[in-house]
Write an enzyme that holds these catalytic residues in place. Structure first.
Site, PDB file in Angstrom:
ATOM      1  N   VAL A  63       0.813  -1.230   0.000  1.00 54.59           N
ATOM      2  CA  VAL A  63       0.000   0.000   0.000  1.00 54.59           C
ATOM      3  C   VAL A  63       0.841   1.273   0.000  1.00 54.59           C
ATOM      4  CG1 VAL A  63      -2.043  -1.068   1.049  1.00 54.59           C
ATOM      5  CG2 VAL A  63      -0.322   0.020   2.529  1.00 54.59           C
ATOM      6  N   ASN A  89      -7.068  -1.187   6.615  1.00 54.79           N
ATOM      7  CA  ASN A  89      -6.682  -1.893   7.845  1.00 54.79           C
ATOM      8  C   ASN A  89      -5.176  -2.135   7.951  1.00 54.79           C
ATOM      9  OD1 ASN A  89      -7.179  -4.123  10.064  1.00 54.79           O
ATOM     10  ND2 ASN A  89      -6.069  -5.146   8.398  1.00 54.79           N
ATOM     11  N   TYR A 157       4.090   5.411  15.693  1.00 52.69           N
ATOM     12  CA  TYR A 157       2.789   4.724  15.568  1.00 52.69           C
ATOM     13  C   TYR A 157       1.659   5.620  16.071  1.00 52.69           C
ATOM     14  CZ  TYR A 157      -0.629   0.925  15.987  1.00 52.69           C
ATOM     15  OH  TYR A 157      -1.739   0.126  15.859  1.00 52.69           O
ATOM     16  N   ALA A 159       1.564   8.908  16.350  1.00 56.55           N
ATOM     17  CA  ALA A 159       1.350  10.045  15.438  1.00 56.55           C
ATOM     18  C   ALA A 159       0.620   9.577  14.177  1.00 56.55           C
ATOM     19  CB  ALA A 159       2.692  10.679  15.077  1.00 56.55           C
ATOM     20  N   SER A 160       0.979   8.393  13.689  1.00 53.04           N
ATOM     21  CA  SER A 160       0.344   7.901  12.457  1.00 53.04           C
ATOM     22  C   SER A 160      -1.147   7.675  12.686  1.00 53.04           C
ATOM     23  CB  SER A 160       1.018   6.609  11.966  1.00 53.04           C
ATOM     24  OG  SER A 160       0.658   5.487  12.747  1.00 53.04           O
ATOM     25  N   LYS A 161      -1.506   7.166  13.842  1.00 54.30           N
ATOM     26  CA  LYS A 161      -2.921   6.863  14.099  1.00 54.30           C
ATOM     27  C   LYS A 161      -3.731   8.137  14.372  1.00 54.30           C
ATOM     28  CE  LYS A 161      -2.666   2.447  13.416  1.00 54.30           C
ATOM     29  NZ  LYS A 161      -3.324   1.847  12.236  1.00 54.30           N
ATOM     30  N   ILE A 190      -5.377  -5.817  20.760  1.00 56.29           N
ATOM     31  CA  ILE A 190      -6.052  -7.009  20.244  1.00 56.29           C
ATOM     32  C   ILE A 190      -4.991  -8.088  20.044  1.00 56.29           C
ATOM     33  CG2 ILE A 190      -7.534  -7.916  18.407  1.00 56.29           C
ATOM     34  CD1 ILE A 190      -8.780  -5.458  19.714  1.00 56.29           C
TER      35      ILE A 190
HETATM   36  P1  NAD Z   1      -1.205  -7.845  11.746  1.00 56.03           P
HETATM   37  O1  NAD Z   1       0.250  -7.546  11.865  1.00 56.03           O
HETATM   38  O2  NAD Z   1      -1.721  -9.143  12.235  1.00 56.03           O
HETATM   39  O3  NAD Z   1      -1.670  -7.662  10.228  1.00 56.03           O
HETATM   40  C1  NAD Z   1      -1.284  -6.561   9.459  1.00 56.03           C
HETATM   41  C2  NAD Z   1      -1.239  -6.971   8.007  1.00 56.03           C
HETATM   42  O4  NAD Z   1      -0.868  -5.812   7.245  1.00 56.03           O
HETATM   43  C3  NAD Z   1      -0.183  -8.044   7.702  1.00 56.03           C
HETATM   44  O5  NAD Z   1      -0.763  -9.095   6.962  1.00 56.03           O
HETATM   45  C4  NAD Z   1       0.862  -7.319   6.885  1.00 56.03           C
HETATM   46  O6  NAD Z   1       1.506  -8.141   5.908  1.00 56.03           O
HETATM   47  C5  NAD Z   1       0.008  -6.235   6.227  1.00 56.03           C
HETATM   48  N1  NAD Z   1       0.843  -5.118   5.758  1.00 56.03           N
HETATM   49  C6  NAD Z   1       1.897  -4.539   6.394  1.00 56.03           C
HETATM   50  N2  NAD Z   1       2.457  -3.627   5.608  1.00 56.03           N
HETATM   51  C7  NAD Z   1       1.757  -3.609   4.447  1.00 56.03           C
HETATM   52  C8  NAD Z   1       1.893  -2.905   3.234  1.00 56.03           C
HETATM   53  N3  NAD Z   1       2.869  -2.005   3.060  1.00 56.03           N
HETATM   54  N4  NAD Z   1       0.999  -3.139   2.249  1.00 56.03           N
HETATM   55  C9  NAD Z   1       0.017  -4.053   2.410  1.00 56.03           C
HETATM   56  N5  NAD Z   1      -0.145  -4.779   3.533  1.00 56.03           N
HETATM   57  C10 NAD Z   1       0.721  -4.565   4.537  1.00 56.03           C
HETATM   58  O7  NAD Z   1      -1.919  -6.623  12.484  1.00 56.03           O
HETATM   59  P2  NAD Z   1      -3.363  -6.390  13.130  1.00 56.03           P
HETATM   60  O8  NAD Z   1      -3.199  -6.359  14.593  1.00 56.03           O
HETATM   61  O9  NAD Z   1      -4.402  -7.261  12.535  1.00 56.03           O
HETATM   62  O10 NAD Z   1      -3.570  -4.864  12.705  1.00 56.03           O
HETATM   63  C11 NAD Z   1      -4.520  -4.417  11.776  1.00 56.03           C
HETATM   64  C12 NAD Z   1      -4.697  -2.919  11.983  1.00 56.03           C
HETATM   65  O11 NAD Z   1      -5.186  -2.672  13.299  1.00 56.03           O
HETATM   66  C13 NAD Z   1      -3.404  -2.108  11.872  1.00 56.03           C
HETATM   67  O12 NAD Z   1      -3.679  -0.885  11.221  1.00 56.03           O
HETATM   68  C14 NAD Z   1      -3.011  -1.856  13.300  1.00 56.03           C
HETATM   69  O13 NAD Z   1      -2.225  -0.713  13.452  1.00 56.03           O
HETATM   70  C15 NAD Z   1      -4.374  -1.684  13.927  1.00 56.03           C
HETATM   71  N6  NAD Z   1      -4.424  -1.884  15.368  1.00 56.03           N
HETATM   72  C16 NAD Z   1      -3.996  -3.045  15.930  1.00 56.03           C
HETATM   73  C17 NAD Z   1      -4.084  -3.195  17.298  1.00 56.03           C
HETATM   74  C18 NAD Z   1      -3.653  -4.459  17.977  1.00 56.03           C
HETATM   75  O14 NAD Z   1      -3.540  -4.455  19.199  1.00 56.03           O
HETATM   76  N7  NAD Z   1      -3.414  -5.550  17.281  1.00 56.03           N
HETATM   77  C19 NAD Z   1      -4.593  -2.164  18.101  1.00 56.03           C
HETATM   78  C20 NAD Z   1      -5.011  -0.991  17.482  1.00 56.03           C
HETATM   79  C21 NAD Z   1      -4.938  -0.850  16.122  1.00 56.03           C
END
Ligand code: NAD
Length: 255
Positions: A63, A89, A157, A159-161, A190
């Site tokens: 992305v 996501n 992280y 700042a990005s969010k 999560i």
């Molecule tokens: P995860 O690491 O299990 O999955 C993230 C996926 O994104 C991976 O499959 C990875 O290959 C893909 N990815 C990474 N860089 C990419 C790129 N440049 N192009 C395309 N795909 C790419 O993470 P998750 O926990 O399922 O997180 C999903 C979202 O939720 C993220 O935005 C994360 O910041 C956010 N989030 C997660 C949590 C948590 O505690 N897990 C909390 C708040 C927010």
């Protein structure tokens, strides 16, 4: 089925919440582009959705690369004929991301590139497709860390969010008059590979994080995906510009 016939573009669909979302959306009748930089992981998501009434099309795409995102949106529309839901996501939280005073520039740049520029590119190419139909739903994944400070910082992280939330509000007011709404979800911690692969391996880090959580457990991907189903469906037609916190009550907890 709550998403019958909807065409949904889900990034980061090769793992964690994105994978659970792709499979659940297909079970709700959606046709899903499962987009991930890890091609085999996206293919595995499609295999796991086998037998669902909808369909999952795996697409390898980074992305952060404009041409790859443009091509992925094109592939989706060529295959399914339209775009209804853009579910941004994909995200990274890097182990080397700490306080601003001890974070390397490359860590900052990578975090902002995936978490913010990635959404920019997906919106740049996805929104015009939704405007063609005069309706659509953008779901942006932010984080609870954008809403409060943390004494164990991951500043890039965070700042990005924060940027994801601000951008969501701008999209919500720009495009709702033409039928495309935008909302952000702020998940709490999560249990997905993003957390479990490094941060939660440390027992003390686990204990501290759980002690702040009134529900006494970490979130599960389904806790977030249930909300995403609502936002993707017509049930949420008047939900726009919302920042929805799903964190078990962490951000409500003073002591
Ligand atoms: P995860 O690491 O299990 O999955 C993230 C996926 O994104 C991976 O499959 C990875 O290959 C893909 N990815 C990474 N860089 C990419 C790129 N440049 N192009 C395309 N795909 C790419 O993470 P998750 O926990 O399922 O997180 C999903 C979202 O939720 C993220 O935005 C994360 O910041 C956010 N989030 C997660 C949590 C948590 O505690 N897990 C909390 C708040 C927010």
């Amino acid at each position: 089925m709550r998403l019958q016939g909807k065409v949904c573009f889900i990034t980061g669909a090769g793992s964690g919440m994105g994978r659970v979302a792709a499979i659940r959306f297909a079970r709700e009748g959606a046709r899903v582009a499962a987009v991930d930089v890890d091609g085999p992981a996206a293919e595995e998501t499609a295999r796991l959705a086998d037998g669902a009434p909808g369909e999952v099309l795996p697409i390898r795409c980074d992305v952060t690369k404009e041409a790859e995102v443009a091509a992925a949106i094109r592939t989706t529309v060529d295959r399914f004929g339209r775009l209804d839901v853009l579910y941004n996501n994909a995200g990274v939280m890097l182990e080397q991301d700490r306080s601003v005073i001890d974070t390397e520039e490359a860590v900052w740049d990578k975090t902002l590139a995936v978490n913010v520029k990635g959404i920019f590119f997906c919106c740049k190419y996805g929104i015009p497709e939704m405007l063609k139909n005069g309706r659509g739903s953008i779901i942006n994944i932010a984080s609870f860390v954008a809403l409060l400070g943390c004494s164990v910082p991951q500043d890039a992280y965070t700042a990005s969010k924060g940027a994801v939330i601000s951008l969501t509000k701008s999209l919500a007011v720009q495009f709702a008059p033409r039928g495309v709404r935008a909302n952000a979800i702020c998940p709490g911690p999560i249990e997905t590979p993003l957390l479990t692969e490094w941060l939660l391996r440390d027992e003390e880090a686990r204990r501290v994080r759980l002690s702040r959580n009134p529900t006494g457990r970490f979130g599960r991907p389904e806790d977030i995906v249930n909300m995403a189903v609502f936002l993707a469906s017509d049930e949420s037609e008047w939900t726009n510009g919302a920042v929805i916190v799903i964190d078990g009550g962490i951000t409500s907890n003073y002591f």
